[in-house]
Design an enzyme around this catalytic site. Structure first.
Site, PDB file in Angstrom:
ATOM      1  N   GLY A  55       0.826  -1.210   0.000  1.00 27.94           N
ATOM      2  CA  GLY A  55       0.000   0.000   0.000  1.00 27.94           C
ATOM      3  C   GLY A  55       0.853   1.250   0.000  1.00 27.94           C
ATOM      4  O   GLY A  55       1.938   1.290  -0.581  1.00 27.94           O
ATOM      5  N   HIS A  56       0.375   2.298   0.683  1.00 31.99           N
ATOM      6  CA  HIS A  56       1.088   3.566   0.804  1.00 31.99           C
ATOM      7  C   HIS A  56       1.351   4.216  -0.556  1.00 31.99           C
ATOM      8  O   HIS A  56       2.415   4.785  -0.796  1.00 31.99           O
ATOM      9  CB  HIS A  56       2.413   3.377   1.559  1.00 31.99           C
ATOM     10  CG  HIS A  56       2.261   2.602   2.833  1.00 31.99           C
ATOM     11  ND1 HIS A  56       1.437   3.031   3.842  1.00 31.99           N
ATOM     12  CD2 HIS A  56       2.793   1.436   3.246  1.00 31.99           C
ATOM     13  CE1 HIS A  56       1.478   2.150   4.840  1.00 31.99           C
ATOM     14  NE2 HIS A  56       2.280   1.172   4.491  1.00 31.99           N
ATOM     15  N   HIS A  57       0.376   4.138  -1.422  1.00 35.76           N
ATOM     16  CA  HIS A  57       0.513   4.768  -2.731  1.00 35.76           C
ATOM     17  C   HIS A  57       0.442   6.277  -2.563  1.00 35.76           C
ATOM     18  O   HIS A  57      -0.395   6.806  -1.834  1.00 35.76           O
ATOM     19  CB  HIS A  57      -0.601   4.276  -3.658  1.00 35.76           C
ATOM     20  CG  HIS A  57      -0.762   2.794  -3.624  1.00 35.76           C
ATOM     21  ND1 HIS A  57      -1.821   2.172  -2.999  1.00 35.76           N
ATOM     22  CD2 HIS A  57       0.038   1.807  -4.104  1.00 35.76           C
ATOM     23  CE1 HIS A  57      -1.684   0.865  -3.099  1.00 35.76           C
ATOM     24  NE2 HIS A  57      -0.573   0.620  -3.765  1.00 35.76           N
ATOM     25  N   HIS A  68       5.579   3.980   6.975  1.00 38.45           N
ATOM     26  CA  HIS A  68       4.153   4.091   6.701  1.00 38.45           C
ATOM     27  C   HIS A  68       3.789   5.559   6.494  1.00 38.45           C
ATOM     28  O   HIS A  68       4.337   6.452   7.139  1.00 38.45           O
ATOM     29  CB  HIS A  68       3.338   3.505   7.858  1.00 38.45           C
ATOM     30  CG  HIS A  68       3.563   2.043   8.069  1.00 38.45           C
ATOM     31  ND1 HIS A  68       4.650   1.563   8.754  1.00 38.45           N
ATOM     32  CD2 HIS A  68       2.859   0.957   7.667  1.00 38.45           C
ATOM     33  CE1 HIS A  68       4.608   0.231   8.775  1.00 38.45           C
ATOM     34  NE2 HIS A  68       3.535  -0.162   8.121  1.00 38.45           N
TER      35      HIS A  68
END
Length: 334
Positions: A266-268, A311
């Site tokens: 994730g973490h786009h 994150h």
């Protein structure tokens, strides 16, 4: 005196402001309270699961050679599927933003905002100079700490890794923190409802593969160190059809394995890059206003010029606080 009086007038105005919060339809479920549930069932009601179209030479062993792009559809957005992890990146991340021409975004500038967010009164063994205690976001160490955490830290120190923070150090995984590869996102057509076409271009830059290979080798060194010998720790041999002719454990093997089974955490971010006027890729200015627009701004992870080494959740909170200050300052100036 005049400025202080003016500030009080602005604060009175702020108390009367209304903020509209819009989000996709949310269907609450008690399963949301289970930390890893969304990874076990990404099709549940609280996630918007978008299939990313990936270049054919990537993610060979995944279904349809594609990754799931999980996004939160609940109040709080994707923070609800962030595993409750709180990391803030590195000082150099923010200083690099400032060096790109984004004045007001250096580590020195954003640290007070990170303080403002946090309530670390229950944290143990932290440098209080760098953490807040009066914020709205409660931060604490996990309630349970595996006895193997100290073994990981000892093995890391033996290898020259100066880390003594056990927060989240319960497993061993190789994660690419600062990818060189850049993805793109496109709309399909003028219809706003179909999902976008997402091309992450993972491992388009061979340097990212090389970094992952070195990370895997370090992880193996930790797992096979003297501290884990009594647990008979060893790399588990598991090959894939396209890897059968490559000697196990070689750089060539791990390079091929990385391209087969890596996936996204994730973490786009970065689709509306923040930058100065002379940056042709910049969408918003350091005030988070869209270039050549009078009244449009962007406030989320998309404005990051480069992704932080960690994150993105806590950093996005900080971006929101920064935007709040910018908006209030703009009204004060008028």
């Amino acid at each position: 005196v005049l400025r202080k009086r003016r500030g009080k007038q602005i604060n009175r105005k702020i108390q009367k402001w209304s903020v509209l919060s819009s989000k996709q339809e949310e269907k609450k479920t008690f399963l949301l309270t289970f930390l890893l549930w969304h990874r076990c069932n990404p099709q549940q009601d609280i996630t918007g699961d978008t299939k990313a179209k990936i270049l054919n030479q990537r993610a060979w062993e995944l279904i349809d050679e594609r990754c799931n792009m999980v996004r939160g559809k609940a109040l709080g957005g994707t923070s609800v599927v962030n595993f409750l992890l709180h990391t803030r990146g590195n000082r150099l991340d923010f200083d690099s933003w400032a060096n790109m021409g984004n004045y007001g975004w250096s580590y020195k500038d954003v640290l007070p905002l990170l303080h403002k967010i946090e309530n670390c009164t229950l944290c143990r063994d932290i440098d209080k100079e760098f953490h807040g205690t009066n914020g709205y976001l409660n931060i604490e160490h996990p309630g349970y700490e595996s006895h193997m955490v100290k073994l990981f830290l000892k093995a890391g120190r033996d290898l020259g890794i100066g880390n003594n923070d056990p927060n989240g150090n319960f497993g061993l995984a190789t994660v690419l923190l600062r990818p060189k590869s850049k993805g793109r996102i496109f709309i399909r057509n003028s219809n706003p409802f179909p999902p976008p076409v997402i091309k992450p271009n993972y491992f388009e830059n061979d340097g990212d593969v090389a970094t992952m290979v070195e990370g895997i080798k370090w992880a193996i060194s930790v797992a096979t160190s003297k501290h884990f010998k009594k647990y008979n720790s060893y790399p588990k041999f598991h090959t894939f059809p396209r890897l059968q002719q490559i000697p196990f454990g070689t750089d060539q093997y791990w390079s091929c394995a990385v391209r087969h089974v890596s996936t996204t955490l994730g973490h786009h971010s970065g689709t509306c890059k923040m930058g100065p006027k002379n940056d042709p890729d910049a969408v918003v200015d350091p005030q988070l206003s869209v270039w050549n627009s009078r009244s449009t701004g962007v406030v989320d992870g998309s404005i990051m010029p480069n992704i932080v080494a960690g994150h993105t959740n806590a950093v996005i909170y900080m971006i929101g606080e920064k935007a709040s200050d910018l908006i209030k300052a703009s009204w004060e100036d008028t």
